[in-house]
Design an enzyme around this catalytic site. Sequence first.
Site, short mmCIF file in Angstrom:
data_model
loop_
_atom_site.label_atom_id
_atom_site.label_comp_id
_atom_site.label_asym_id
_atom_site.label_seq_id
_atom_site.Cartn_x
_atom_site.Cartn_y
_atom_site.Cartn_z
N HIS A 26 37.59 103.57 18.71
CA HIS A 26 36.15 103.76 18.86
C HIS A 26 35.87 105.25 19.00
O HIS A 26 36.77 106.04 19.29
CB HIS A 26 35.62 102.99 20.07
CG HIS A 26 36.42 103.20 21.31
ND1 HIS A 26 36.37 104.37 22.03
CD2 HIS A 26 37.30 102.41 21.93
CE1 HIS A 26 37.20 104.28 23.06
NE2 HIS A 26 37.77 103.10 23.02
N ALA A 31 62.00 106.20 22.90
CA ALA A 31 61.47 105.21 23.84
C ALA A 31 60.32 105.79 24.65
O ALA A 31 60.37 106.93 25.10
CB ALA A 31 62.58 104.74 24.77
N GLY A 47 62.07 101.28 22.25
CA GLY A 47 61.38 100.45 23.24
C GLY A 47 60.20 101.13 23.91
O GLY A 47 60.28 102.28 24.34
#
Length: 118
Positions: A30, A86, A68
């Site tokens: 947005h 990660a 991850g």
Amino acid sequence: MNCTLFDCNKITIGSNTLIASNVQMYTATHPVELSERVIPDWKPESGKYFCKTYALPITIGEGCWVSGGAIILPVVTVGDGSVIGAGSVVTKDIPANSVAVGNPCRILRSIDQRKDKE
């Protein structure tokens, strides 16, 4: 496992790409400016959403590794062969064959793609 792919727009993932657990990819976004984001004089009974939103695509190239907990934001392209560390928050494009880490995600180094090193 536990990945979130919020696909209000297209998410393209190349072949032979590894995506670890808890990775999040968000195409929805947005405007940042409040005056552009919130609909003026909005009322709940209008039946409309109070906020202006849109979505932009995400592209992850071939042979990538998204580690991850990484977060990929709208309109980002991760080039072929790149590794995203990660917990990284990827806000801008990452070129091919790069190791990129951090928040915001930055290029740490290039990956040497030669098969026979001298």
